[in-house]
Each structure stands twice: as C-alpha cells, then as structure tokens.
Design an enzyme around this catalytic site. Structure first.
Site, PDB file in Angstrom:
ATOM      1  N   SER A  58       0.802  -1.221   0.000  1.00  0.00           N
ATOM      2  CA  SER A  58       0.000   0.000   0.000  1.00  0.00           C
ATOM      3  C   SER A  58       0.839   1.278   0.000  1.00  0.00           C
ATOM      4  CB  SER A  58      -0.936   0.006   1.215  1.00  0.00           C
ATOM      5  OG  SER A  58      -0.186  -0.103   2.388  1.00  0.00           O
ATOM      6  N   THR A 161      -1.789   3.551   3.885  1.00  0.00           N
ATOM      7  CA  THR A 161      -0.818   4.589   4.166  1.00  0.00           C
ATOM      8  C   THR A 161       0.108   4.328   5.348  1.00  0.00           C
ATOM      9  OG1 THR A 161      -2.807   5.884   3.730  1.00  0.00           O
ATOM     10  CG2 THR A 161      -0.857   7.093   4.444  1.00  0.00           C
ATOM     11  N   THR A 179       1.578   6.962   0.424  1.00  0.00           N
ATOM     12  CA  THR A 179       0.682   5.850   0.089  1.00  0.00           C
ATOM     13  C   THR A 179       0.617   5.606  -1.416  1.00  0.00           C
ATOM     14  OG1 THR A 179      -1.560   5.010   0.479  1.00  0.00           O
ATOM     15  CG2 THR A 179      -1.391   7.287  -0.186  1.00  0.00           C
ATOM     16  N   ARG A 189      -7.482   9.216  -9.438  1.00  0.00           N
ATOM     17  CA  ARG A 189      -7.948   9.462  -8.065  1.00  0.00           C
ATOM     18  C   ARG A 189      -6.765   9.812  -7.131  1.00  0.00           C
ATOM     19  NH1 ARG A 189      -6.853   7.298  -2.703  1.00  0.00           N
ATOM     20  NH2 ARG A 189      -8.736   7.461  -1.473  1.00  0.00           N
ATOM     21  N   VAL A 190      -6.974  10.838  -6.332  1.00  0.00           N
ATOM     22  CA  VAL A 190      -6.004  11.218  -5.305  1.00  0.00           C
ATOM     23  C   VAL A 190      -6.747  11.226  -3.974  1.00  0.00           C
ATOM     24  CG1 VAL A 190      -4.610  13.139  -4.439  1.00  0.00           C
ATOM     25  CG2 VAL A 190      -4.517  12.541  -6.866  1.00  0.00           C
ATOM     26  N   GLY A 191      -6.136  10.686  -2.937  1.00  0.00           N
ATOM     27  CA  GLY A 191      -6.790  10.631  -1.623  1.00  0.00           C
ATOM     28  C   GLY A 191      -6.342  11.744  -0.709  1.00  0.00           C
ATOM     29  N   ASP A 192      -6.384  11.480   0.579  1.00  0.00           N
ATOM     30  CA  ASP A 192      -6.052  12.483   1.587  1.00  0.00           C
ATOM     31  C   ASP A 192      -4.540  12.644   1.797  1.00  0.00           C
ATOM     32  OD1 ASP A 192      -6.102   9.802   2.603  1.00  0.00           O
ATOM     33  OD2 ASP A 192      -5.833  10.620   4.616  1.00  0.00           O
ATOM     34  N   THR A 212      -4.969   7.620   8.202  1.00  0.00           N
ATOM     35  CA  THR A 212      -4.910   6.450   7.342  1.00  0.00           C
ATOM     36  C   THR A 212      -6.355   6.029   7.077  1.00  0.00           C
ATOM     37  OG1 THR A 212      -4.056   4.191   7.137  1.00  0.00           O
ATOM     38  CG2 THR A 212      -4.698   4.881   9.330  1.00  0.00           C
ATOM     39  N   GLY A 213      -6.566   5.265   6.037  1.00  0.00           N
ATOM     40  CA  GLY A 213      -7.925   4.806   5.742  1.00  0.00           C
ATOM     41  C   GLY A 213      -8.502   5.486   4.524  1.00  0.00           C
ATOM     42  N   GLY A 215      -9.464   7.892   2.183  1.00  0.00           N
ATOM     43  CA  GLY A 215      -9.079   9.298   2.078  1.00  0.00           C
ATOM     44  C   GLY A 215     -10.234  10.239   1.832  1.00  0.00           C
TER      45      GLY A 215
HETATM   46  N1  GLY Z   1      -5.470   7.188   2.973  1.00  0.00           N
HETATM   47  C1  GLY Z   1      -4.989   6.815   1.734  1.00  0.00           C
HETATM   48  C2  GLY Z   1      -5.888   7.077   0.621  1.00  0.00           C
HETATM   49  O1  GLY Z   1      -7.094   7.155   0.791  1.00  0.00           O
HETATM   50  O2  GLY Z   1      -5.395   7.191  -0.475  1.00  0.00           O
END
Ligand code: GLY
Length: 284
Positions: A58, A161, A179, A189-192, A212-213, A215
């Site tokens: 990950s 992450t 991550t 797609r981009v997360g947090d 984490t988790g 995003g």
């Molecule tokens: N927390 C990582 C993501 O959602 O990409």
C-alpha cells in the site's frame, strides 16, 4: 479513553506511525532522533523504509496499482515551521516522500502532480523505476477478472498509508504521509495523503496529526487539521482523534467498509489514536 497507556512517563523524543509496518520505519526514525537529529529528517528517513519495501502493498514500490494497472503514489511532508511539500499521482519514483521534501525545499509551491511531479523528480536526480511488482500485478489481474472489478478494494487492517509523526529533543514536530492509495482506484484518483490538513497537519505551537484509511472520508472533515485545532482547544491527542472519527461517522450514512484511523501527538509528546473499525494499530 481519556488516557493512553503509552503516555505514562513519556519523554521526548517520540515517534509514532500508522500500522504495524510502522515499527520498522520507526526504528530508522529513532536512529536519527536518539542522536539528536531533527524530526523532519527522522520522519523522512522512517517512511522511506516502508516505501522501499516491495512486500508492502500500500506504499511505494510494490503498492497496489489503480484500475488500469498503474502504480500512482501520493505523499506529503510538513515541518515545525509550517513549511510543507507534497506530490500526487506520481508514477515511477520509489520514494515520493523525498520528492515531496524537495518540493518543500526547492520550489515556491506546495503540491506537484502527475507528469509535472515526475519531471521535477527526474530533474532533482531521482531514478525512474517500474513500481509494479509481479505479485501486485498478479493480484490486479485476478481483481480485473473478478466480479468485484467495478469496486475499488477497501483496506481494513494492516493496509494503507504510512503516516508518521515525530517530536525531537528540541521539542519540534514534523510529519510525513505516503501511500499508493486505494487499491484499484479510478485512474486519476487522489486521496487524503498528499493533502496538507487532511492526511497530515503540523502546528508546532500545538501538535500534529495524521491519517490512514479511506481518504475521501478524511478529506470531508479536513481530518488532521481538525484534530490539531481540537488539541488547541484543550483536547488530549486521544480525545481529538476520537472526535474526528465520530465526526466522520456522523457525516456518513453507510459505515460499511468506512475504515479511517488517526494518530496525534501534542507538544508534551503525549500521543493518541482512534479508528472507526477494530484492527487499526500503530507503532510507538
Ligand atoms: N489514505 C490513503 C488514501 O485514501 O489514499
């Protein structure tokens, strides 16, 4: 709970990071902190260990790809002076955290994405690599052939992450977050994790927090900056993480698969953690 057992007899420096894979990363960060190096160098060196581990699925090399089979990485870093740098949708670079640090130190910007981030990394001397390992590729092919292929795969436990927070012997805070994101995510797609304030936030007057988790859920409440603000208002790191998780749960009707986890540290070096699902662990 109000008290966290690790805060008993706590003294500086301290390093914490998300998930059990953080233990190896913390060891490297600790090598720096214990000889008096600063928190920024410690968190960068620490999360690089996880990024460079091809068995970790990950983060960094070996990370699960997007739906099109491309490994795209997100990372950010922030120091005690509120300087920060980030990269998103970065391909072919094993250690995005170090590119994020270069964005912070060598450019007037905070966030570089995609081809621009890759060109910048190469200019800065980073080596281009294939990040998709045989194991990750085989699983992606299996996923593509499965009935679930319309759905990105949710990580509940021991995934996702690595986010790391540290306070050094001077009492200065820094954090890093990196991550490969949600496995089999939609391309683009981009997360947090590269979003300062969501995946990571540091305010040296108060404390630092990271996530984490899922995003998308973290971004909706601006998770990490929310936790730092809650600590500023007097909450302990543990109480602040719990309130952020509860806020997320309140804002989502469907909690199925909604794993989010936060870590926080305050100026005293006290730490806290909270998640929406059982199974979240962290390394201290
Ligand atoms: N927390 C990582 C993501 O959602 O990409």
């Amino acid at each position: 709970t109000k008290t966290n057992p690790v805060n008993k007899n706590q003294s500086k420096p301290v390093v914490i990071s998300t998930w059990i894979h953080g233990m190896e990363a913390n060891k490297t960060a600790w090598e720096r902190l214990k000889v008096g190096d600063n928190a920024l160098n410690a968190v960068e060196a620490g999360v690089r260990v996880t990024e460079s581990d091809p068995k970790n699925r990950s983060v960094g090399i070996g990370g699960n790809p997007d739906a099109a089979g491309e490994v795209t990485l997100d990372a950010c870093i922030m120091n005690h002076k509120s300087e920060c740098g980030a990269v998103a949708y970065l391909k072919n670079i094993e250690n995005p955290i170090s590119v994020a640090r270069k964005v912070m130190e060598e450019t007037p910007h905070v966030l570089l994405v995609g081809q621009g981030a890759l060109s910048f990394a190469i200019e800065q001397g980073f080596e281009k690599k294939d990040l998709l390992t045989e194991e990750a590729k085989a699983d992606w092919i299996k996923w593509k052939e499965s009935e679930n292929q319309k759905k990105p795969e949710i990580n509940h436990e021991n995934h996702d992450t690595i986010s790391m927070l540290a306070i050094d012997k001077e009492g200065n805070l820094s954090g890093a977050c990196t991550t490969s994101g949600w496995a089999y995510k939609l391309p683009g797609r981009v997360g947090d994790s590269p979003i300062i304030g969501s995946g990571l936030f540091v305010d040296n007057e108060v404390g630092a927090a990271c996530a984490t988790g899922i995003g998308e859920a973290v971004i909706r409440i601006s998770g990490s900056s929310t936790i730092v603000e809650l600590m500023r208002q007097g909450k302990s790191p543990q109480e602040a993480c719990k309130e952020a998780v509860n806020r997320i749960l309140k804002k989502h009707k469907d909690h199925e698969g909604l794993q989010v986890g936060f870590l926080a540290i305050n100026k005293k070096g006290e730490v806290g953690a909270y998640s929406s699902y059982y199974g979240f662990n962290y390394a201290y």
